[in-house]
Design a protein around this motif. Sequence first.
Motif, PDB file in Angstrom:
ATOM      1  N   VAL A 122     -61.772  -0.243  -4.406  1.00  0.00           N
ATOM      2  CA  VAL A 122     -62.692  -1.142  -3.710  1.00  0.00           C
ATOM      3  C   VAL A 122     -62.511  -0.937  -2.207  1.00  0.00           C
ATOM      4  N   ASN A 123     -63.595  -0.616  -1.522  1.00  0.00           N
ATOM      5  CA  ASN A 123     -63.589  -0.370  -0.075  1.00  0.00           C
ATOM      6  C   ASN A 123     -62.584   0.708   0.324  1.00  0.00           C
ATOM      7  N   GLY A 124     -62.310   1.636  -0.597  1.00  0.00           N
ATOM      8  CA  GLY A 124     -61.411   2.749  -0.312  1.00  0.00           C
ATOM      9  C   GLY A 124     -59.953   2.371  -0.217  1.00  0.00           C
ATOM     10  N   LYS A 125     -59.575   1.181  -0.708  1.00  0.00           N
ATOM     11  CA  LYS A 125     -58.196   0.704  -0.544  1.00  0.00           C
ATOM     12  C   LYS A 125     -57.512   0.523  -1.897  1.00  0.00           C
ATOM     13  N   PHE A 126     -56.231   0.847  -1.924  1.00  0.00           N
ATOM     14  CA  PHE A 126     -55.405   0.599  -3.108  1.00  0.00           C
ATOM     15  C   PHE A 126     -54.056   0.043  -2.669  1.00  0.00           C
ATOM     16  N   LEU A 169     -58.429  -1.016  -9.647  1.00  0.00           N
ATOM     17  CA  LEU A 169     -59.363  -1.998  -9.094  1.00  0.00           C
ATOM     18  C   LEU A 169     -58.743  -3.384  -9.201  1.00  0.00           C
ATOM     19  N   HIS A 170     -57.938  -3.744  -8.208  1.00  0.00           N
ATOM     20  CA  HIS A 170     -57.307  -5.059  -8.202  1.00  0.00           C
ATOM     21  C   HIS A 170     -56.874  -5.410  -6.778  1.00  0.00           C
ATOM     22  N   GLY A 171     -56.668  -6.705  -6.562  1.00  0.00           N
ATOM     23  CA  GLY A 171     -56.215  -7.180  -5.258  1.00  0.00           C
ATOM     24  C   GLY A 171     -55.832  -8.645  -5.330  1.00  0.00           C
ATOM     25  N   ALA A 172     -55.404  -9.186  -4.216  1.00  0.00           N
ATOM     26  CA  ALA A 172     -54.888 -10.554  -4.159  1.00  0.00           C
ATOM     27  C   ALA A 172     -55.979 -11.545  -3.779  1.00  0.00           C
ATOM     28  N   TYR A 213     -67.806 -11.559   1.332  1.00  0.00           N
ATOM     29  CA  TYR A 213     -67.118 -10.279   1.184  1.00  0.00           C
ATOM     30  C   TYR A 213     -68.069  -9.251   0.597  1.00  0.00           C
ATOM     31  N   LYS A 214     -67.828  -8.020   0.908  1.00  0.00           N
ATOM     32  CA  LYS A 214     -68.579  -6.914   0.334  1.00  0.00           C
ATOM     33  C   LYS A 214     -67.596  -5.969  -0.327  1.00  0.00           C
ATOM     34  N   PHE A 215     -67.726  -5.810  -1.637  1.00  0.00           N
ATOM     35  CA  PHE A 215     -66.868  -4.902  -2.396  1.00  0.00           C
ATOM     36  C   PHE A 215     -67.679  -3.657  -2.746  1.00  0.00           C
ATOM     37  N   SER A 216     -67.385  -2.559  -2.093  1.00  0.00           N
ATOM     38  CA  SER A 216     -68.011  -1.284  -2.442  1.00  0.00           C
ATOM     39  C   SER A 216     -67.029  -0.508  -3.309  1.00  0.00           C
TER      40      SER A 216
END
Length: 558
Positions: A51-55, A138-141, A30-33
């Motif tokens: 991260v990667n422009g997503k929320f 900055l969080h995700g599953a 994975y690449k986290f920008s």
Amino acid sequence: MESCRLHLRAMLLLVAFLYPAFVQSLVRHYKFSVVFKNTTKLCSSKPTITVNGKFPGPTLYAREDDTVIVRVINHVNHNLTIHWHGVKQLGTVWADGPAYITQCPIQPGQNFIYNFTFTGQRGTLLWHAHTSWLRATLHGAIVILPKRGTPYPFPTPDEEKTVILAEWWKSDVEAVVNQSVQSGLPPNVSDAHTINGHAGPVPGCSSPGGYTLHVESGKTYLLRIINAALNDDLFFKIAGHNLTVVEVDASYTKPFQTDTIFISPGQTTNAILTANQGIGKYLIAASPFMDAPVGFDNLTSIASLRYKGTPANPKAFLTSIPPQNATPVTNTFMNALRSLNSKQYPANVPLTIDHSLFFTIAVGVNPCATCVNGSKLVAAFNNVSFVMPTIALLQAYYYNKKGVYTLDFPANPPIPFNYTGNSTANMQTTNGTRLYRLGYNSTVQIVLQGTAIIAPESHPTHLHGFNFFVVGKGIGNFDPKKDPKTFNLVDPIERNTISVPTGGWTAIRFRADNPGIWFLHCHLEVHTTWGLKMAFLVENGKGPNETLRPPPADLPTC
């Protein structure tokens, strides 16, 4: 939920060649920008760190025993780290992620590769930033599927859906926390709760609408529910539908049915939803729980469950939300949780204890010459308010740097008192970077005791690097003679984050079989900021598999 694309590189072939037993596992890249992005679905056009422009951020998908390699690139003007919450990090403590504990932060313009394996783990976890309050956005599953050919220990659902609950501030959260630190006063509470990045209708804001969960009649759905909020325990309900809980914190449970999920920050809950109601639109609610007179975001986030075939603009089926102080609802839910404790997934509860620890949880007041009232709020375990070092503790330990920390964290409160009564105990705490040392493979029991000092409330407490068994809990002061007789040592729930009840206590047990330095802290970010945290140093055992490994070559420097 948006997820990032999987990239299987040539490295997979190299790993399979070097380690034949690893052939059935995969390396997931994975690449986290980390970037700023304007968000519009939350009634704000302010640039948000994402991260990667997503929320919320991208979902990590893997299987049990897969290796994950994540390159994190910092394109913002804040130092940051990423923590893989609930991942045991067996042999990979350098990848755990808490800033100044296992690593120095990734500085602006820099990058770092996190490399770890989901050894013996399957289920739902989360990742989030572990620097200041950046985890607000900055969080995700993390979704870890069972090994191929291994079924769930419950009927396989038709589909799976991830539901991430969080909080939202209209202002910059770093400005919020910095203002609080400078003033010594509590920070402003959030402006809304969110469900998969949508707040739904929010007062004073023309929101474009909430999240919609699409279902079909007769199908079953595994809901992977995550509480990524900074400071709020939450209730989760779907109008007209019950949920069957089958897992918490990536540990299988004995299934039980409920109409209300109680979930604290950092916790995850997997539940089966059966789409067995009439065609229509049913409201989903995420509402706060708080049974203490302290400030919190009291807004309910609204989403909807919509059946296939529902006409446009239907009348919604409403749901009743629990009262904000519905302690009986939280107790009923937590008391129903039991480990599956099957032959394949046993509950290996430590029955003998090498370290019996008693930690009080308290909020206090310390002098502060530069603060508004000449004082500031602090928080502490056993009257020690943790001072963050300026170099990562793990690096200091590995390179034997002196003067960074001490190994004298108290196993018990320095002065016993009536913890949950009207205590006259000194509200001022001591300060220090004090660790507690554990021998490799030693067994540990911690009684986490809430107190009535200043702000008695529920404290979701997270242990890095280990799962633990919740063997007991109660209201009032823990009685070391009577209460252990009521401990569940057969099928207690296994977790990585547990809520310590307001004015009560919780007892946990684990085995310290992973060398390194591991964080223990309240997962209410406001309390962590105030110092409600400490760390364990787990010593090496014998041989390379029981010894702390060298740091990666690209480990950030302070």
